[in-house]
Design a protein around this motif. Structure first.
Motif, PDB file in Angstrom:
ATOM      1  N   UNK A 112       9.392   5.308 -25.299  1.00 24.65           N
ATOM      2  CA  UNK A 112       8.135   5.162 -26.032  1.00 24.65           C
ATOM      3  C   UNK A 112       8.306   4.322 -27.289  1.00 24.65           C
ATOM      4  N   UNK A 113       9.422   4.536 -27.994  1.00 22.01           N
ATOM      5  CA  UNK A 113       9.705   3.752 -29.196  1.00 22.01           C
ATOM      6  C   UNK A 113       9.903   2.278 -28.857  1.00 22.01           C
ATOM      7  N   UNK A 114      10.625   1.992 -27.788  1.00 22.34           N
ATOM      8  CA  UNK A 114      10.858   0.602 -27.377  1.00 22.34           C
ATOM      9  C   UNK A 114       9.537  -0.093 -27.056  1.00 22.34           C
ATOM     10  N   UNK A 115       8.684   0.574 -26.301  1.00 21.81           N
ATOM     11  CA  UNK A 115       7.395  -0.024 -25.915  1.00 21.81           C
ATOM     12  C   UNK A 115       6.511  -0.238 -27.139  1.00 21.81           C
ATOM     13  N   UNK A 116       6.434   0.771 -28.027  1.00 22.29           N
ATOM     14  CA  UNK A 116       5.567   0.669 -29.201  1.00 22.29           C
ATOM     15  C   UNK A 116       6.038  -0.422 -30.161  1.00 22.29           C
ATOM     16  N   UNK A 117       7.333  -0.471 -30.426  1.00 16.63           N
ATOM     17  CA  UNK A 117       7.853  -1.440 -31.403  1.00 16.63           C
ATOM     18  C   UNK A 117       7.899  -2.862 -30.846  1.00 16.63           C
ATOM     19  N   UNK A 177      18.386   5.607 -28.571  1.00  7.35           N
ATOM     20  CA  UNK A 177      17.877   6.946 -28.285  1.00  7.35           C
ATOM     21  C   UNK A 177      17.688   7.154 -26.785  1.00  7.35           C
ATOM     22  N   UNK A 178      17.165   6.157 -26.098  1.00 11.58           N
ATOM     23  CA  UNK A 178      16.981   6.253 -24.651  1.00 11.58           C
ATOM     24  C   UNK A 178      18.328   6.408 -23.945  1.00 11.58           C
ATOM     25  N   UNK A 179      19.335   5.663 -24.391  1.00 12.93           N
ATOM     26  CA  UNK A 179      20.671   5.767 -23.796  1.00 12.93           C
ATOM     27  C   UNK A 179      21.286   7.142 -24.064  1.00 12.93           C
ATOM     28  N   UNK A 180      21.069   7.665 -25.287  1.00 16.85           N
ATOM     29  CA  UNK A 180      21.554   9.023 -25.595  1.00 16.85           C
ATOM     30  C   UNK A 180      20.887  10.049 -24.698  1.00 16.85           C
ATOM     31  N   UNK A 181      19.575   9.891 -24.491  1.00 18.08           N
ATOM     32  CA  UNK A 181      18.854  10.800 -23.616  1.00 18.08           C
ATOM     33  C   UNK A 181      19.387  10.763 -22.200  1.00 18.08           C
ATOM     34  N   UNK A 183       8.081   3.438 -34.621  1.00 20.50           N
ATOM     35  CA  UNK A 183       8.840   4.297 -33.722  1.00 20.50           C
ATOM     36  C   UNK A 183       8.069   5.593 -33.497  1.00 20.50           C
ATOM     37  N   UNK A 184       8.379   6.274 -32.406  1.00 20.42           N
ATOM     38  CA  UNK A 184       7.641   7.488 -32.045  1.00 20.42           C
ATOM     39  C   UNK A 184       8.564   8.700 -31.998  1.00 20.42           C
ATOM     40  N   UNK A 185       7.940   9.859 -31.964  1.00 19.61           N
ATOM     41  CA  UNK A 185       8.664  11.108 -31.786  1.00 19.61           C
ATOM     42  C   UNK A 185       7.693  12.165 -31.289  1.00 19.61           C
ATOM     43  N   UNK A 186       8.220  13.264 -30.742  1.00 19.76           N
ATOM     44  CA  UNK A 186       7.356  14.362 -30.306  1.00 19.76           C
ATOM     45  C   UNK A 186       6.816  15.090 -31.536  1.00 19.76           C
ATOM     46  N   UNK A 226       0.565   5.296 -29.724  1.00 16.70           N
ATOM     47  CA  UNK A 226       0.921   6.703 -29.546  1.00 16.70           C
ATOM     48  C   UNK A 226       0.355   7.222 -28.229  1.00 16.70           C
ATOM     49  N   UNK A 227      -0.837   6.739 -27.875  1.00 19.04           N
ATOM     50  CA  UNK A 227      -1.419   7.123 -26.589  1.00 19.04           C
ATOM     51  C   UNK A 227      -0.608   6.593 -25.430  1.00 19.04           C
ATOM     52  N   UNK A 228      -0.194   5.328 -25.516  1.00 20.09           N
ATOM     53  CA  UNK A 228       0.621   4.723 -24.461  1.00 20.09           C
ATOM     54  C   UNK A 228       1.960   5.456 -24.338  1.00 20.09           C
ATOM     55  N   UNK A 229       2.607   5.726 -25.482  1.00 21.93           N
ATOM     56  CA  UNK A 229       3.909   6.397 -25.481  1.00 21.93           C
ATOM     57  C   UNK A 229       3.802   7.817 -24.925  1.00 21.93           C
ATOM     58  N   UNK A 230       2.694   8.494 -25.210  1.00 23.25           N
ATOM     59  CA  UNK A 230       2.501   9.855 -24.698  1.00 23.25           C
ATOM     60  C   UNK A 230       2.411   9.859 -23.179  1.00 23.25           C
ATOM     61  N   UNK A 231       1.683   8.915 -22.613  1.00 26.50           N
ATOM     62  CA  UNK A 231       1.576   8.829 -21.156  1.00 26.50           C
ATOM     63  C   UNK A 231       2.946   8.559 -20.538  1.00 26.50           C
ATOM     64  N   UNK A 232       3.718   7.651 -21.129  1.00 29.82           N
ATOM     65  CA  UNK A 232       5.063   7.366 -20.633  1.00 29.82           C
ATOM     66  C   UNK A 232       5.942   8.615 -20.711  1.00 29.82           C
ATOM     67  N   UNK A 233       5.833   9.353 -21.817  1.00 28.94           N
ATOM     68  CA  UNK A 233       6.625  10.567 -21.998  1.00 28.94           C
ATOM     69  C   UNK A 233       6.321  11.573 -20.886  1.00 28.94           C
TER      70      UNK A 233
END
Length: 440
Positions: free
Chosen positions: A296-301, A117-121, A307-310, A64-71
Motif C-alpha cells: 500500500x505504501x509503495x502504490x501510494x507514494x 516493509x513488504x519484503x519484511x512482511x 506512506x500508509x499504516x493500519x 488510503x482507499x486504494x491501499x485499504x482495498x489492496x490490504x
C-alpha cells in the motif's frame, strides 16, 4: 476468500454476545452507514499527517482507499482493517525537508521504506512470527515508538507553534476537551474536532482582529491573514488530485528506514487486537498484513501520496459496533476515493492555519511517544535493567535533540534515524555481551 459475505442473521440485528464476523455482513444500507463511520474515524489522522508533512492531503485520502482495498485482498479478507496515512514518518520527513528535500525526494524515501516493509512482511510470512520476537522484543519496539513520537517535538515547537502561539494554545486546549471528555464516537474524532475548532477560531479572529504579524512559510515576519481561502475558491468541484513521481536520494532513505521497525510493531499489535476481538487466531496473517502495508505504501507514494499504516481508530469503531465485516472497509475505501476526486475539498484541507497544526501536533506527537511506554507496561519490561535502560535512554535523547553524527562531509545520521540505530544495536550488543560474560 477476500470477497463474498454471508448475511448475518436477518441482516438487521445482533443478538447479545454476537458479532458480525469478517466474512459476514448486515444489510447493505447498514454496511454503508458503518463504512461511512469508518471514514470519519480515520479521516482526522489521514489528512492531518500528510498536511503536517507538506504533502497533498486530498491525494492521501484518495490513496488510503486504494491501499485499504489492496490490504484486504492480500490478507484474503481475514484481517479487517483500514489503511491510512502514517504518523511515524513526520519527524523524518521534517528532517528531509530541513536538508532541502522536496516532495519528490520525500515520497521517494517513503516508497523505499514500503519496499523494505513488504519484503519484511514476506520474510515473516515464510519464516513465522517467532523471528519478530527475537529481533524486535517489546523493549525495542516500545523504545522506537517513543523516540519517533518525542523526536517530532521540535516540529511542533519550532515550525508551527511560533506562527500563531495563541491559536495553537487554544486549539490544543479545545482538543484536550474533545479527546478527554467526549465519549464514544465524538471522542474518537477529537483530533478532527480540534482542527475544525482551530480553523473556525482563526477565521473569526481574522474577521474581528484583522491580519496577524508573524513568521510566514518562508520564516520572514510578514502581515497576513491566518486563513487564506483563495485556492479553495479557484479549485474545481470534480477532478484529480496533484500527482508526482518519486526521486530517490540515499541520504533521505537512510533517515526514514528506521521507521520500518515501528510499522512492523504497529501492524503486529493491530492484527493481534483484531484476533482477540473476533475470537479468531489470525497470527498466520501477520506476515501478510505487514506485506500488504508495504505494498500500500509503495502504490501510494509512487504517485505522490504519503506512506500508509493500519489504523487503531478503526479498530475502536469495530469494538464499539461489534461489526468486523470487511464489507464495511470496502465501502469506506470507495467513499475515501470519491473524496479524493474533489479538488475543492483538498484545497480547504490545505488552508488549515499553521497555528492550528501547532496545537494539534503537540498533542499527537506526545501521544505517539507515550504509546511506547504503554508497550513496556503491557509487556512488563524491566526498566531497572541497564541492558534495557542504557540504550533506550541514549536512543531517545538522540531523537529528541536531535543529535547529529557526521558520516561523510555531506551526510550525517541524526534524530530518529540515529536514535533507532543506537537503541537497536545497543540493546542487542549489550544483551549478547552480558550473556557472554555470564557463560564465562
Amino acid at each position: 476468500m477476500a470477497l463474498g459475505w454471508k448475511l448475518h442473521g436477518d441482516g438487521k440485528h445482533l443478538t447479545p454476545g454476537e458479532v458480525v464476523k469478517p466474512d459476514e455482513r448486515l444489510s447493505w444500507p447498514r454496511m454503508v452507514g458503518i463504512g461511512a463511520q469508518h471514514v470519519i474515524a480515520m479521516f482526522g489522522a489521514t489528512f492531518v499527517f500528510p498536511l503536517v508533512m507538506g504533502l497533498d492531503a486530498n491525494l492521501a485520502v484518495m490513496m488510503s482507499g486504494v491501499a485499504t482495498i489492496l490490504f484486504l485482498l492480500i490478507v484474503k479478507g481475514k484481517v479487517p482493517s483500514y489503511v491510512g496515512s502514517s504518523a511515524s514518518f513526520v519527524g523524518a520527513v521534517a528532517a528531509i525537508r530541513a536538508a532541502g528535500g522536496g516532495d519528490a525526494t520525500v515520497t521517494g524515501a517513503l516508497l523505499a521504506v514500503g519496499v523494505v516493509l513488504a519484503l519484511c512482511g514476506y520474510a515473516i510470512h515464510r519464516l513465522g512470527v517467532g523471528i519478530l520476537h527475537k529481533v524486535f522484543p517489546p523493549v525495542v519496539t516500545g523504545g522506537v515508538v517513543m523516540l519517533i513520537g518525542f523526536g517530532m517535538a521540535y516540529v511542533a515547537a519550532d515550525v508551527y507553534w511560533p506562527k500563531d502561539p495563541w491559536v495553537a494554545l487554544l486549539t490544543m486546549a479545545a482538543t484536550f476537551v474533545f479527546i478527554g471528555l467526549f465519549r464514544g464516537f465524538l471522542g474518537r474524532i477529537g483530533v478532527l474536532l480540534g482542527l475544525v475548532f482551530g480553523f473556525l477560531l482563526s477565521w473569526a479572529w481574522d474577521l474581528l482582529g484583522g491580519p496577524i504579524t508573524a513568521p510566514d512559510d518562508t520564516g520572514r515576519i510578514t502581515e497576513h491573514f491566518r486563513v487564506d481561502l483563495q485556492a479553495v475558491a479557484q479549485a474545481d468541484w470534480i477532478g484529480l488530485p496533484s500527482f508526482h513521481g518519486p526521486v530517490f536520494e540515499a541520504s533521505a532513505i537512510v533517515l526514514v528506514l528506521p521507521v520500518v521497525i515501528a510499522l512492523i510493531a504497529e501492524n503486529v499489535g493491530h492484527v493481534k487486537a483484531v484476533g482477540e476481538m473476533t475470537g479468531n487466531d489470525v497470527d498466520a496473517y501477520i506476515g501478510r498484513a505487514v506485506m500488504a502495508d508495504g505494498v500500500g505504501t509503495v502504490v501510494a507514494t509512487s504517485v505522490g501520496g504519503p506512506a500508509t499504516t493500519t489504523y487503531a481508530e478503526n479498530i475502536g469503531v469495530m469494538a464499539a459496533t461489534k461489526v468486523y465485516s470487511t464489507a464495511a472497509y470496502y465501502v469506506a475505501a470507495v467513499i475515501a476515493i470519491l473524496f479524493g476526486l474533489c479538488p475543492k475539498f483538498g484545497a480547504l484541507i490545505a488552508a488549515t492555519p499553521d497555528g492550528v497544526l501547532g496545537g494539534v501536533t503537540t498533542i499527537l506527537y506526545g501521544m505517539i511517544g507515550l504509546l511506547g511506554a504503554r508497550i513496556w507496561i503491557e509487556n512488563r519490561v524491566d526498566m531497572a535493567s541497564p541492558v534495557n535502560l542504557v540504550p533506550i535512554g541514549a536512543g531517545i535523547i538522540c531523537a529528541i535533540g536531535p543529535v547529529a553524527f557526521p558520516v561523510t562531509g555531506t551526510f550525517s545520521l541524526s534524530g530518529i534515524a540515529l536514535g533507532t540505530i543506537v537503541l537497536l544495536a545497543g540493546y542487542h550488543l549489550l544483551r549478547a555481551a552480558r550473556r557472554e560474560t555470564v557463560v564465562h
